[in-house]
Design a protein around this motif. Sequence first.
Motif, PDB file in Angstrom:
ATOM      1  N   GLY A 117      34.734  47.527  36.567  1.00 27.37           N
ATOM      2  CA  GLY A 117      35.068  48.177  38.108  1.00 27.37           C
ATOM      3  C   GLY A 117      34.164  49.246  38.162  1.00 27.37           C
ATOM      4  N   MET A 118      34.906  50.140  39.227  1.00 30.41           N
ATOM      5  CA  MET A 118      34.196  51.543  39.252  1.00 30.41           C
ATOM      6  C   MET A 118      35.210  52.437  39.596  1.00 30.41           C
ATOM      7  N   ALA A 119      35.044  53.797  39.603  1.00 36.41           N
ATOM      8  CA  ALA A 119      35.795  54.798  39.886  1.00 36.41           C
ATOM      9  C   ALA A 119      35.756  54.896  41.341  1.00 36.41           C
ATOM     10  N   ALA A 120      36.757  55.178  42.100  1.00 37.14           N
ATOM     11  CA  ALA A 120      37.106  55.311  43.400  1.00 37.14           C
ATOM     12  C   ALA A 120      36.528  56.647  44.209  1.00 37.14           C
ATOM     13  N   ARG A 121      36.031  56.540  45.248  1.00 35.26           N
ATOM     14  CA  ARG A 121      35.712  57.679  46.028  1.00 35.26           C
ATOM     15  C   ARG A 121      37.207  58.127  46.570  1.00 35.26           C
ATOM     16  N   CYS A 122      37.038  59.445  47.236  1.00 39.27           N
ATOM     17  CA  CYS A 122      38.301  59.946  47.907  1.00 39.27           C
ATOM     18  C   CYS A 122      38.851  58.947  48.977  1.00 39.27           C
ATOM     19  N   SER A 124      40.323  59.598  51.413  1.00 43.08           N
ATOM     20  CA  SER A 124      40.083  60.260  53.104  1.00 43.08           C
ATOM     21  C   SER A 124      38.842  59.833  53.616  1.00 43.08           C
ATOM     22  N   GLN A 125      37.633  59.074  52.711  1.00 43.79           N
ATOM     23  CA  GLN A 125      36.452  58.718  53.568  1.00 43.79           C
ATOM     24  C   GLN A 125      36.785  57.125  53.972  1.00 43.79           C
ATOM     25  N   GLY A 126      37.807  56.722  53.796  1.00 41.39           N
ATOM     26  CA  GLY A 126      38.038  55.243  54.342  1.00 41.39           C
ATOM     27  C   GLY A 126      36.961  54.060  53.751  1.00 41.39           C
ATOM     28  N   GLU A 127      36.424  54.619  52.557  1.00 41.07           N
ATOM     29  CA  GLU A 127      35.732  53.673  51.978  1.00 41.07           C
ATOM     30  C   GLU A 127      35.520  53.837  50.433  1.00 41.07           C
ATOM     31  N   ALA A 128      36.766  53.763  49.824  1.00 45.56           N
ATOM     32  CA  ALA A 128      36.922  54.212  48.450  1.00 45.56           C
ATOM     33  C   ALA A 128      36.252  53.124  47.544  1.00 45.56           C
ATOM     34  N   MET A 129      36.003  52.137  47.865  1.00 39.85           N
ATOM     35  CA  MET A 129      35.317  51.122  46.794  1.00 39.85           C
ATOM     36  C   MET A 129      34.557  50.184  47.665  1.00 39.85           C
ATOM     37  N   ASP A 130      33.815  49.540  46.935  1.00 34.97           N
ATOM     38  CA  ASP A 130      33.059  48.210  47.589  1.00 34.97           C
ATOM     39  C   ASP A 130      33.760  46.987  47.463  1.00 34.97           C
ATOM     40  N   ILE A 131      33.841  46.272  48.660  1.00 31.24           N
ATOM     41  CA  ILE A 131      34.743  45.249  48.585  1.00 31.24           C
ATOM     42  C   ILE A 131      34.172  44.148  47.563  1.00 31.24           C
ATOM     43  N   ASN A 132      33.078  44.018  47.252  1.00 32.72           N
ATOM     44  CA  ASN A 132      32.738  42.853  46.512  1.00 32.72           C
ATOM     45  C   ASN A 132      33.466  43.421  44.832  1.00 32.72           C
ATOM     46  N   LYS A 133      33.299  44.616  44.560  1.00 32.77           N
ATOM     47  CA  LYS A 133      33.960  45.183  43.529  1.00 32.77           C
ATOM     48  C   LYS A 133      35.510  45.112  43.257  1.00 32.77           C
ATOM     49  N   VAL A 134      36.158  44.988  44.617  1.00 33.24           N
ATOM     50  CA  VAL A 134      37.627  44.738  44.570  1.00 33.24           C
ATOM     51  C   VAL A 134      37.834  43.351  44.299  1.00 33.24           C
ATOM     52  N   LYS A 135      37.045  42.532  44.997  1.00 33.00           N
ATOM     53  CA  LYS A 135      37.297  41.169  44.619  1.00 33.00           C
ATOM     54  C   LYS A 135      37.097  40.631  43.192  1.00 33.00           C
ATOM     55  N   HIS A 136      35.988  41.166  42.585  1.00 34.88           N
ATOM     56  CA  HIS A 136      35.833  41.257  41.208  1.00 34.88           C
ATOM     57  C   HIS A 136      37.062  41.373  40.475  1.00 34.88           C
ATOM     58  N   LEU A 137      37.485  42.768  40.854  1.00 37.90           N
ATOM     59  CA  LEU A 137      38.655  43.244  39.805  1.00 37.90           C
ATOM     60  C   LEU A 137      39.784  42.307  40.105  1.00 37.90           C
ATOM     61  N   LEU A 138      40.019  41.735  41.163  1.00 37.77           N
ATOM     62  CA  LEU A 138      41.174  40.942  41.427  1.00 37.77           C
ATOM     63  C   LEU A 138      41.107  39.628  40.538  1.00 37.77           C
ATOM     64  N   LYS A 139      39.732  39.111  40.479  1.00 35.44           N
ATOM     65  CA  LYS A 139      39.386  37.976  39.746  1.00 35.44           C
ATOM     66  C   LYS A 139      39.796  38.207  38.064  1.00 35.44           C
ATOM     67  N   GLU A 140      39.236  39.390  37.787  1.00 37.86           N
ATOM     68  CA  GLU A 140      39.592  39.931  36.491  1.00 37.86           C
ATOM     69  C   GLU A 140      41.207  39.948  35.918  1.00 37.86           C
ATOM     70  N   GLY A 141      41.668  40.748  36.874  1.00 38.61           N
ATOM     71  CA  GLY A 141      43.142  40.839  36.954  1.00 38.61           C
ATOM     72  C   GLY A 141      43.773  39.399  36.702  1.00 38.61           C
ATOM     73  N   LEU A 142      43.450  38.410  37.578  1.00 38.93           N
ATOM     74  CA  LEU A 142      44.258  37.136  37.276  1.00 38.93           C
ATOM     75  C   LEU A 142      43.892  36.437  35.928  1.00 38.93           C
ATOM     76  N   HIS A 143      42.477  36.748  35.615  1.00 42.18           N
ATOM     77  CA  HIS A 143      41.960  36.024  34.196  1.00 42.18           C
ATOM     78  C   HIS A 143      42.791  36.776  33.100  1.00 42.18           C
ATOM     79  N   TRP A 144      42.895  38.140  33.085  1.00 39.97           N
ATOM     80  CA  TRP A 144      43.725  38.715  31.973  1.00 39.97           C
ATOM     81  C   TRP A 144      45.202  38.763  32.026  1.00 39.97           C
ATOM     82  N   GLY A 145      45.834  38.472  33.194  1.00 45.89           N
ATOM     83  CA  GLY A 145      47.296  38.177  33.375  1.00 45.89           C
ATOM     84  C   GLY A 145      47.400  37.070  32.695  1.00 45.89           C
ATOM     85  N   SER A 146      46.594  35.952  32.861  1.00 49.63           N
ATOM     86  CA  SER A 146      46.827  34.440  32.468  1.00 49.63           C
ATOM     87  C   SER A 146      46.718  34.605  31.202  1.00 49.63           C
ATOM     88  N   GLN A 147      45.653  35.265  30.417  1.00 46.91           N
ATOM     89  CA  GLN A 147      45.101  35.435  28.967  1.00 46.91           C
ATOM     90  C   GLN A 147      46.421  35.923  28.246  1.00 46.91           C
TER      91      GLN A 147
END
Length: 373
Positions: A117-122, A124-147
């Motif tokens: 993943g990535m550390a988020a920006r503040c 207040s900027q309205g762009e804390a993280m890259d959307i592709n990172k967020v999608k990747h983190l969701l995928k990882e969360g689903l994988h590890w939740g299942s595991q």
Amino acid sequence: MINIYTQVPQGEAWLHRYRGKLPIFACILGFTETGLIPGISAAGLTPEDRQYTACADAEFLYYGTEYHPKYPLPPLTSGASPVLISRAVVANLHIPVYLFNAGLLHTPPIPLIDLGGMAARCLSQGEAMDINKVKHLLKEGLHWGSQLSCDAANTYLILSECVVGGTTTALAILTGLGIDAVGKINSSHAVCNHEQKWELVQTGLAKIPSSVDPLELVAAVGDPMQVVVAGMAIAASRNCGVLLGGGTQMLAVYALIQAIAHTYSLSWKPAEIVIGTTRWVAEDPTGATVDLAQSFSKNSIPPLLGTKLSFANSRYPQLQAYEKGFVKEGVGAGAACIAASLGQNWQQNQLLAAIEAEMEQLSSKGETKKSSV
């Protein structure tokens, strides 16, 4: 030793299902630059300290006091880290612990599952993280939740967090999802800094369209832990129980679970997911946690549980500070106490003794600065 604040029948059914069982404990670590804003959080005395809070908590959770940490627990405005509570329970009850790096600035020297993943920006900027990172983190969360749910097939999973500044990103997510959370969230301060948080959230939300997909919302104003825990909970709930360990932050995660599952047609079992916190959060006079949980739409109010643990009679001023509103919760402290009560029928005296033993060892090593209020 356990209160049920909302959705009482569902909460009682969940507790009945997992009585006498011990969980697997997962802690998801993340970082947001929101936590570096002066005064935003009391989880570390200075912005510099707060860069390392998650690292220090993770090291202590894993190794306890029998180890010389790279990142000692930082001094707090008042009180002591809630990781003392969690560590006392997982160590005494031999609960397996998994630590996940969802996006940290620094990496603690412990067995850590790196989710890329990535550390988020503040926010207040309205762009804390890259959307592709967020999608990747969701995928990882689903994988590890299942595991992890395979290992916890006959029991439940505690999903906890450590993100400094996370109650502010929680306010942003809840508001962005249409839940009235203003003035209802908690913080590590004795008196919640609602105005400062709300100002930041309004600034961030003003920079994005009023209606966005939940993952785009996280990318705009969230933090990396939120989407990982949402994914883990969705997947794990299909096979085992899930206890979301935290207060305001886990209410935001619960709202995300609902929004992500709905938007992306993901199956999950709402009856298997409850939120577990401390009474210092649930009954915080400067927040409104129960009201916040009840602000969800009628058919989607989360069951909110809380440990009755009290530090009123503690011999340590750092622990007594909790009774004065400092710290309150973190690193799944409330959920760990619920697990001890549920699994081993631990009462107030057993919990307090185990936590004070950790405090005593830490104090004797001189690694926590005396703090009194």
